[in-house]
Write a protein that holds these residues in place. Structure first.
Motif, PDB file in Angstrom:
ATOM      1  N   TRP A  85       0.847  -1.193   0.000  1.00 22.25           N
ATOM      2  CA  TRP A  85       0.000   0.000   0.000  1.00 22.25           C
ATOM      3  C   TRP A  85       0.874   1.231   0.000  1.00 22.25           C
ATOM      4  CZ3 TRP A  85      -4.616  -0.278   3.975  1.00 22.25           C
ATOM      5  CH2 TRP A  85      -5.555  -1.205   3.524  1.00 22.25           C
ATOM      6  N   LYS A 109      -3.592   3.585  -1.173  1.00 17.79           N
ATOM      7  CA  LYS A 109      -3.723   2.921  -2.467  1.00 17.79           C
ATOM      8  C   LYS A 109      -3.158   1.518  -2.351  1.00 17.79           C
ATOM      9  CE  LYS A 109      -2.531   2.977  -7.324  1.00 17.79           C
ATOM     10  NZ  LYS A 109      -1.720   3.521  -8.389  1.00 17.79           N
ATOM     11  N   ASN A 110      -3.930   0.551  -2.818  1.00 12.81           N
ATOM     12  CA  ASN A 110      -3.485  -0.828  -2.866  1.00 12.81           C
ATOM     13  C   ASN A 110      -2.735  -1.021  -4.180  1.00 12.81           C
ATOM     14  OD1 ASN A 110      -3.126  -3.583  -3.000  1.00 12.81           O
ATOM     15  ND2 ASN A 110      -5.266  -4.106  -2.627  1.00 12.81           N
ATOM     16  N   GLU A 115      -6.888  -8.239  -3.200  1.00 14.85           N
ATOM     17  CA  GLU A 115      -7.523  -7.450  -2.140  1.00 14.85           C
ATOM     18  C   GLU A 115      -6.734  -7.583  -0.839  1.00 14.85           C
ATOM     19  OE1 GLU A 115     -11.537  -8.457  -0.046  1.00 14.85           O
ATOM     20  OE2 GLU A 115     -12.010  -7.170  -1.767  1.00 14.85           O
ATOM     21  N   GLN A 144      -9.750  -1.384   7.053  1.00  8.59           N
ATOM     22  CA  GLN A 144      -9.941  -0.865   5.698  1.00  8.59           C
ATOM     23  C   GLN A 144      -9.581  -1.974   4.710  1.00  8.59           C
ATOM     24  OE1 GLN A 144     -11.225   2.213   5.289  1.00  8.59           O
ATOM     25  NE2 GLN A 144     -11.195   2.404   7.522  1.00  8.59           N
ATOM     26  N   LEU A 146      -9.100  -2.808   0.617  1.00  7.62           N
ATOM     27  CA  LEU A 146      -8.923  -2.217  -0.706  1.00  7.62           C
ATOM     28  C   LEU A 146      -8.748  -3.316  -1.738  1.00  7.62           C
ATOM     29  CD1 LEU A 146      -6.516   0.415   0.624  1.00  7.62           C
ATOM     30  CD2 LEU A 146      -8.402   1.042  -0.833  1.00  7.62           C
ATOM     31  N   LYS A 147      -9.427  -3.150  -2.867  1.00  7.55           N
ATOM     32  CA  LYS A 147      -9.274  -4.054  -4.003  1.00  7.55           C
ATOM     33  C   LYS A 147      -7.979  -3.681  -4.732  1.00  7.55           C
ATOM     34  CE  LYS A 147     -14.104  -5.009  -4.681  1.00  7.55           C
ATOM     35  NZ  LYS A 147     -15.122  -4.276  -4.081  1.00  7.55           N
ATOM     36  N   GLU A 150      -7.084  -0.018  -5.956  1.00 11.99           N
ATOM     37  CA  GLU A 150      -8.099   0.898  -5.438  1.00 11.99           C
ATOM     38  C   GLU A 150      -7.439   1.997  -4.608  1.00 11.99           C
ATOM     39  OE1 GLU A 150     -12.218   0.929  -2.777  1.00 11.99           O
ATOM     40  OE2 GLU A 150     -11.107  -0.941  -2.988  1.00 11.99           O
ATOM     41  N   LYS A 152      -8.408   5.185  -1.852  1.00 11.79           N
ATOM     42  CA  LYS A 152      -9.427   5.773  -0.974  1.00 11.79           C
ATOM     43  C   LYS A 152      -8.847   7.000  -0.289  1.00 11.79           C
ATOM     44  CE  LYS A 152     -12.142   1.795   0.650  1.00 11.79           C
ATOM     45  NZ  LYS A 152     -12.518   1.027   1.852  1.00 11.79           N
TER      46      LYS A 152
END
Length: 183
Positions: A85, A109-110, A115, A144, A146-147, A150, A152
């Motif tokens: 991340w 951010k992944n 996931e 949290q 994240l895919k 993804e 956020k």
């Protein structure tokens, strides 16, 4: 009573016991299902009524509690442990008066192809800052997920208690994301 009367009585008793057993089994399955369904029902009830099941916010009572004579510099730091991340504050430093509500945004951010679920753990400097930092909203309250790829943006709303000792004019809030097993 003769033997056939005993057989009839035993048959009726066995039949009655079988009915009671079936009712008890049905009731047990029903109660288990009802208990299992309570969590989603509660969440839906909270969503419909607007009741939050998050922490109840602590807020400064009124504007007169804001200490306009002092300015606190807040440095924002981020880290990630054992995760693919990227995690950063959108501002690295903010200034506020003790008692004044502050909102800062963070971005995660992944960068992996799968996931990932993470949990942010806060740390503060000076060490006892947690006594004076009153968070109203924070991504650190929940996990949290994240895919892949993804992004956020996550808000944190807080204020610094006006009771913060007078000699402290710069503080650091640091969050470290750790990978968690998805539930």
């Amino acid at each position: 009573m003769n033997i056939s009367d005993h057989e009839i009585a035993d048959g009726n008793l066995n039949q009655a016991n079988g009915i009671v057993l079936k009712k008890l089994l049905f009731l047990t399955v029903f109660m288990f299902g009802f208990g299992y369904a309570l969590v989603p029902m509660y969440e839906k009830f909270c969503e419909v009524t607007g009741i939050s099941n998050q922490r109840i916010p602590i807020v400064a009572g009124n504007a007169s509690e804001v200490d306009m004579a002092r300015i606190i510099a807040i440095e924002l730091d981020t880290n990630v442990r054992d995760m693919l991340w990227k995690f950063k504050p959108l501002q690295t430093k903010v200034k506020t008066h003790p008692g004044e509500l502050v909102e800062v945004m963070y971005e995660i951010k992944n960068e992996s192809d799968h996931e990932i679920t993470g949990k942010a753990i806060p740390s503060y400097s000076p060490r006892n800052l947690d006594q004076y930092l009153k968070k109203i909203e924070c991504f650190c309250f929940t996990m949290q997920t994240l895919k892949p790829n993804e992004v956020k943006q996550l808000p944190v709303k807080f204020f610094v208690d006006p009771q913060l000792p007078a000699g402290i004019d710069t503080v650091t809030i640091s969050y470290t994301f750790f990978a968690q097993e998805a539930s």
